[in-house]
Design a protein around this motif. Structure first.
Motif, PDB file in Angstrom:
ATOM      1  N   VAL A   1       0.827  -1.565   0.140  1.00  0.00           N
ATOM      2  CA  VAL A   1       0.274  -0.053   0.012  1.00  0.00           C
ATOM      3  C   VAL A   1       1.201   1.027  -0.252  1.00  0.00           C
ATOM      4  CG1 VAL A   1      -1.748   1.716   1.378  1.00  0.00           C
ATOM      5  CG2 VAL A   1      -2.206  -1.201   1.054  1.00  0.00           C
ATOM      6  N   ARG A   2       2.017   1.504   0.604  1.00  0.00           N
ATOM      7  CA  ARG A   2       3.050   2.864   0.767  1.00  0.00           C
ATOM      8  C   ARG A   2       3.745   2.415  -0.703  1.00  0.00           C
ATOM      9  NH1 ARG A   2       5.608   2.409   6.555  1.00  0.00           N
ATOM     10  NH2 ARG A   2       6.177   5.095   5.527  1.00  0.00           N
TER      11      ARG A   2
ATOM     12  N   LEU B   1       1.819   6.454  -6.783  1.00  0.00           N
ATOM     13  CA  LEU B   1       1.227   7.571  -7.422  1.00  0.00           C
ATOM     14  C   LEU B   1       1.419   9.293  -7.582  1.00  0.00           C
ATOM     15  CD1 LEU B   1      -2.020   7.708  -8.339  1.00  0.00           C
ATOM     16  CD2 LEU B   1      -2.482   7.528  -6.379  1.00  0.00           C
ATOM     17  N   TYR B   2       2.275   9.049  -6.042  1.00  0.00           N
ATOM     18  CA  TYR B   2       2.242  10.903  -5.402  1.00  0.00           C
ATOM     19  C   TYR B   2       3.547  10.759  -7.086  1.00  0.00           C
ATOM     20  CZ  TYR B   2       4.894  14.539  -3.422  1.00  0.00           C
ATOM     21  OH  TYR B   2       5.297  15.717  -2.694  1.00  0.00           O
TER      22      TYR B   2
ATOM     23  N   GLU C   1       3.676  12.458   0.519  1.00  0.00           N
ATOM     24  CA  GLU C   1       4.811  11.473   0.821  1.00  0.00           C
ATOM     25  C   GLU C   1       5.780  11.975   0.985  1.00  0.00           C
ATOM     26  OE1 GLU C   1       4.452   8.544   1.265  1.00  0.00           O
ATOM     27  OE2 GLU C   1       2.272   8.208   0.952  1.00  0.00           O
ATOM     28  N   GLU C   2       6.614  11.811   1.892  1.00  0.00           N
ATOM     29  CA  GLU C   2       7.587  12.539   2.188  1.00  0.00           C
ATOM     30  C   GLU C   2       8.873  12.192   1.734  1.00  0.00           C
ATOM     31  OE1 GLU C   2       8.404  13.633   6.039  1.00  0.00           O
ATOM     32  OE2 GLU C   2       6.220  14.814   6.481  1.00  0.00           O
ATOM     33  N   GLU C   3       9.249  11.128   1.625  1.00  0.00           N
ATOM     34  CA  GLU C   3      10.257   9.897   1.060  1.00  0.00           C
ATOM     35  C   GLU C   3       9.060   9.676  -0.336  1.00  0.00           C
ATOM     36  OE1 GLU C   3      12.507   6.431   2.925  1.00  0.00           O
ATOM     37  OE2 GLU C   3      10.658   6.568   3.323  1.00  0.00           O
TER      38      GLU C   3
ATOM     39  N   GLN D   1      12.405   4.972  -4.653  1.00  0.00           N
ATOM     40  CA  GLN D   1      13.127   4.804  -4.546  1.00  0.00           C
ATOM     41  C   GLN D   1      14.008   4.166  -3.049  1.00  0.00           C
ATOM     42  OE1 GLN D   1      12.412   6.670  -7.015  1.00  0.00           O
ATOM     43  NE2 GLN D   1      12.016   5.805  -7.896  1.00  0.00           N
ATOM     44  N   ASP D   2      14.246   6.036  -2.241  1.00  0.00           N
ATOM     45  CA  ASP D   2      14.662   5.563  -1.550  1.00  0.00           C
ATOM     46  C   ASP D   2      13.765   4.615  -0.390  1.00  0.00           C
ATOM     47  OD1 ASP D   2      15.946   7.528  -2.077  1.00  0.00           O
ATOM     48  OD2 ASP D   2      15.150   9.090  -0.902  1.00  0.00           O
ATOM     49  N   TYR D   3      12.217   5.081  -0.013  1.00  0.00           N
ATOM     50  CA  TYR D   3      11.492   3.839   0.593  1.00  0.00           C
ATOM     51  C   TYR D   3      11.839   2.326   0.229  1.00  0.00           C
ATOM     52  CZ  TYR D   3       7.660   1.507   2.254  1.00  0.00           C
ATOM     53  OH  TYR D   3       6.845   0.238   3.268  1.00  0.00           O
TER      54      TYR D   3
END
Length: 510
Positions: A209-210, A216-217, A239-241, A244-246
């Motif tokens: 989900v994240r 999408l963001y 979304e702050e992150e 790719q970083d997530y």
């Protein structure tokens, strides 16, 4: 206003949305087509356009899916609906809402109803897959596509909480455990790691989900469409992150959670310096039964309840010594490769199956008559043709008494007098490189005597060493290339693992 994350999923001809984002009071929706107007009177004109266009392309309205929703000051009010020219009528929507692109809505998404519906369908699919006869790899693949896909579609539209997503992940693991696919004490983080890195490749609901929200963001942020830019300004998704970083951070956290644990990480800690990338080939291919796959991973993680674990972790009164030999501490390592009571029976069977496969591959390469299937092969002490001679578990006699003069397989090229000594071993995984070195070293004297007595032009010693729990040495490909037979690393690895899968339930009464 309806959540724009849903509205922007799909756009159709005749779809109207005020460019200045003016509040909308009247809607007419037809399956995946919606018409928006400020009041009911203004709705007739676009509706007639849609009706005429539909008639032109010979597409009729599905009236059972059509309805009218009238809003005043943010509240739903009674509506008389719309009368069609052919005396048909489109009524107002009921309290149960309507489904638009798979999501239940009224003036906004019906989150509670959708969560119940999605969760129920997801769990149903997971249970159905786990009760099937799919092997381990296909089971996880089926969950990732057929079950997780139900939840994936709702990401960014249904307002999932962290606890709800974590709850679905827990229920998934429980279902896997109840159906023998996952040991109850296996490492959780490893379950969600990619198979090429030693995990099982399951996609977690929370992570899914994240990731979808972040994807999408990113799409909204990069788009030049005015509607999507407007949605970005409205902060429909924040979304702050970035994605790719997530993904990088989550993966590092999982690896750390697995490898730094005292018991769960012991296997990978002890084999990191000796095992090569091929060690996870059996896991990548996913050919094992789901129960066998779960058992082998549990063995690697020291999750099986050996006497040592019962004594030191569970704090029972049982002795930590091996239930068979009674001499050494009963650990997984001891059972799979160190118990003298198992050496002449179970270990020997495992060793001979690996050697049988190698002998069959050698015979097939040099055109020596053999069975079509390797497991039907019955090796004779000596087989030969005009090119080579192959011996099976035969002593090589020399003038000098040697301690090691009986390799598992000997291959002799008659014309060039090149000798190849092949010896097989299935030790504890952390000892695979040391065992290779010992195999080469112990046959050096025999190689010297062969050159002296038989006039061999060259004597090559090839150790075939497979870890009891599937590890393949970093040097393995070098040895196998010298044998010059079709690649069979995967096959011998598979045989070693199956040997352990048969052994552990017998010893531990699983």
């Amino acid at each position: 206003m309806l959540p724009l994350t849903l509205v922007l999923r799909r756009m159709r001809a005749g779809y109207r949305l005020a460019k200045d984002m003016t509040p909308i009071n009247h809607l007419l929706f037809m399956d995946d087509l919606k018409l928006y107007e400020a009041n009911k009177d203004q709705l007739n004109s676009p509706f007639q356009v849609v009706r005429i266009f539909s008639q032109d392309i010979k597409m009729s309205f599905g009236l059972e899916k059509c309805a009218v929703l009238e809003m005043r000051r943010g509240r739903q009010v009674d509506s008389s609906g719309i009368n069609l020219p052919d005396d048909q009528h489109i009524g107002e929507i009921g309290e149960e809402g309507y489904k638009y692109l798979g999501i239940l809505q009224l003036d906004q998404n019906l989150n509670t109803k959708m969560k119940v519906k999605i969760t129920s369908e997801y769990i149903r699919r997971v249970k159905k897959l786990c009760r099937s006869k799919l092997n381990g790899g296909n089971l996880i693949g089926g969950i990732n596509t057929w079950a997780v896909g139900v939840v994936r579609y709702s990401a960014g539209m249904v307002d999932w909480t962290m606890e709800e997503m974590a709850s679905m992940d827990r229920r998934t693991r429980k279902i896997l455990a109840m159906n023998g696919c996952l040991h109850t004490r296996s490492n959780v983080a490893r379950l969600y790691l990619p198979r090429k890195e030693g995990g099982r490749g399951l996609i977690g609901i929370e992570e899914c989900v994240r990731k979808e929200r972040k994807s999408l963001y990113g799409y909204l942020r990069e788009s030049t469409e005015w509607m999507l830019q407007a949605a970005m300004k409205e902060k429909v998704i924040v979304e702050e992150e970035n994605l790719q970083d997530y993904e990088r951070r989550i993966k590092e956290e999982k690896v750390k959670s697995w490898k730094e644990k005292a018991l769960h990480g012991e296997f990978v800690q002890q084999t990191t310096d000796v095992a090569g990338e091929e060690s996870w080939r059996w896991l990548r291919n996913g050919f094992l039964k789901k129960e066998t796959e779960g058992l082998i991973l549990a063995a690697q993680e020291q999750a099986l309840r050996t006497n040592s674990i019962k004594h030191s972790i569970d704090k029972t009164s049982e002795t930590p010594l091996c239930r068979l030999c009674g001499e050494s501490t009963e650990t997984v390592w001891h059972i799979v490769s160190g118990c003298k009571k198992l050496a002449q029976n179970e270990y020997r069977k495992r060793h001979d199956k690996v050697a049988l496969r190698v002998h069959w591959e050698v015979c097939r390469k040099y055109g020596i008559e053999c069975t079509e299937k390797w497991y039907d092969h019955q090796p004779l002490p000596i087989v030969e043709n005009g090119e080579v001679r192959v011996t099976w578990d035969m002593t090589i006699y020399t003038d000098k008494v040697l301690k090691h003069n009986r390799p598992d397989i000997t291959l002799v090229h008659k014309d060039t007098q090149k000798w190849t000594l092949i010896d097989i071993a299935v030790p504890a995984d952390q000892n695979i490189i040391r065992t290779e070195e010992e195999k080469v070293e112990k046959y050096q004297d025999l190689a010297f005597e062969i050159r002296r007595i038989h006039g061999a032009s060259k004597v090559t010693i090839i150790p075939i060493v497979i870890g009891a729990l599937g590890s393949i040495s970093k040097r393995a490909k070098t040895w196998y290339d010298k044998l010059s037979v079709p690649e069979f690393i995967e096959s011998v690895e598979f045989l070693a693992i199956l040997g352990i899968a048969n052994l552990l339930p017998k010893v531990l009464c699983l």
